[in-house]
Write a protein that holds these residues in place. Sequence first.
Motif, PDB file in Angstrom:
ATOM      1  N   VAL A 136       0.845  -1.199   0.000  1.00 38.06           N
ATOM      2  CA  VAL A 136       0.000   0.000   0.000  1.00 38.06           C
ATOM      3  C   VAL A 136       0.874   1.240   0.000  1.00 38.06           C
ATOM      4  O   VAL A 136       2.077   1.175   0.228  1.00 38.06           O
ATOM      5  CB  VAL A 136      -0.949   0.003   1.217  1.00 38.06           C
ATOM      6  N   SER A 137       0.257   2.372  -0.251  1.00 37.56           N
ATOM      7  CA  SER A 137       0.989   3.631  -0.337  1.00 37.56           C
ATOM      8  C   SER A 137       1.101   4.298   1.036  1.00 37.56           C
ATOM      9  O   SER A 137       0.094   4.591   1.680  1.00 37.56           O
ATOM     10  CB  SER A 137       0.287   4.577  -1.314  1.00 37.56           C
ATOM     11  N   PHE A 138       2.335   4.539   1.456  1.00 40.29           N
ATOM     12  CA  PHE A 138       2.596   5.237   2.713  1.00 40.29           C
ATOM     13  C   PHE A 138       2.006   6.645   2.666  1.00 40.29           C
ATOM     14  O   PHE A 138       1.375   7.103   3.616  1.00 40.29           O
ATOM     15  CB  PHE A 138       4.109   5.290   2.936  1.00 40.29           C
ATOM     16  N   ILE A 153      -9.523  -1.981   4.941  1.00 37.94           N
ATOM     17  CA  ILE A 153      -8.255  -2.674   4.715  1.00 37.94           C
ATOM     18  C   ILE A 153      -8.450  -4.181   4.700  1.00 37.94           C
ATOM     19  O   ILE A 153      -9.345  -4.718   5.359  1.00 37.94           O
ATOM     20  CB  ILE A 153      -7.206  -2.311   5.798  1.00 37.94           C
ATOM     21  N   ASN A 154      -7.625  -4.843   3.927  1.00 38.25           N
ATOM     22  CA  ASN A 154      -7.492  -6.298   3.955  1.00 38.25           C
ATOM     23  C   ASN A 154      -6.125  -6.596   4.553  1.00 38.25           C
ATOM     24  O   ASN A 154      -5.106  -6.088   4.068  1.00 38.25           O
ATOM     25  CB  ASN A 154      -7.604  -6.883   2.550  1.00 38.25           C
ATOM     26  N   VAL A 178       9.702  -1.503  11.380  1.00 38.47           N
ATOM     27  CA  VAL A 178       8.268  -1.678  11.128  1.00 38.47           C
ATOM     28  C   VAL A 178       7.513  -0.360  11.317  1.00 38.47           C
ATOM     29  O   VAL A 178       7.716   0.348  12.308  1.00 38.47           O
ATOM     30  CB  VAL A 178       7.675  -2.748  12.079  1.00 38.47           C
ATOM     31  N   TRP A 179       6.638  -0.055  10.360  1.00 35.54           N
ATOM     32  CA  TRP A 179       5.668   1.022  10.514  1.00 35.54           C
ATOM     33  C   TRP A 179       4.329   0.413  10.911  1.00 35.54           C
ATOM     34  O   TRP A 179       3.910  -0.600  10.349  1.00 35.54           O
ATOM     35  CB  TRP A 179       5.490   1.796   9.204  1.00 35.54           C
ATOM     36  N   GLN A 200      -2.674  -5.790   2.866  1.00 35.43           N
ATOM     37  CA  GLN A 200      -2.626  -6.220   1.475  1.00 35.43           C
ATOM     38  C   GLN A 200      -3.246  -5.200   0.525  1.00 35.43           C
ATOM     39  O   GLN A 200      -2.812  -5.045  -0.613  1.00 35.43           O
ATOM     40  CB  GLN A 200      -3.347  -7.568   1.332  1.00 35.43           C
ATOM     41  N   SER A 201      -4.268  -4.515   0.991  1.00 32.08           N
ATOM     42  CA  SER A 201      -4.898  -3.486   0.170  1.00 32.08           C
ATOM     43  C   SER A 201      -5.694  -2.554   1.070  1.00 32.08           C
ATOM     44  O   SER A 201      -6.061  -2.923   2.192  1.00 32.08           O
ATOM     45  CB  SER A 201      -5.831  -4.116  -0.881  1.00 32.08           C
TER      46      SER A 201
END
Length: 234
Positions: A136-138, A153-154, A178-179, A200-201
């Motif tokens: 995913v996009s930060f 979110i998945n 880790v974020w 995942q998305s």
Amino acid sequence: MRRADRLIKLVHFMRSRHRAITAQQIADEFSICTRTVYRDIQDLMDSGTPIVGEAGVGYMIDKQFYLPPITFDADELEAIGLGISMVRQWTDEKFAQKANEAFAKIQAVLPANLQGELQQITAYAIPSRPVLPWSVSFSDLREFIRKQQKIHINYIDEKEKTTSRDVRPLSLFFFSPVWVLATWCEKRQDFRNFRIDRIQSLTGLDEFFKDEEGKDLNTLILRETGAPLCDFNK
């Protein structure tokens, strides 16, 4: 501390707060008495600084107000350089580019006698572990947090179990390498943290939220650290 320097720091301090701040809180921050706070606030207001509020209630400053460019000492430049280095190493290309642009702006306004300090930074952030890949996009996550927009979110947990959640994104926390996305989970009706490398998305929902007591970042920080958000941000 010179009074002129304190007034500049006071403006920055007020701009960093999301809620009204009392004279006592300001006094504690700058180790001065409340009478001095009242005088400083009045002088700032008289000079045109857009501060609203009153003694005994609290003060807020218009977040659109900016001070003219100011200079930095060597240690302040060192701290800024380290922060920019961390953004470059541990976020995404879009945010790293913003860090580079900020660095260029700072460099452009520095007086000649401080230009050399930028070339003599002694502290750097270098990954000690491989950067974990994200699906995913930060920067999208940061934007959802800023706009207070709910997301779907998945997620795959540590046991390889897949779940789907609608959440209120509250903040991003970094625990190298880790974020973690801190959220209020609508399904669990409680706070939940999600590693972004396991998301995942994600999809932005057509629903926005406002800070709500018991479901906001301040409550989460207070629960986790025992200190309010205003102390956490110091």
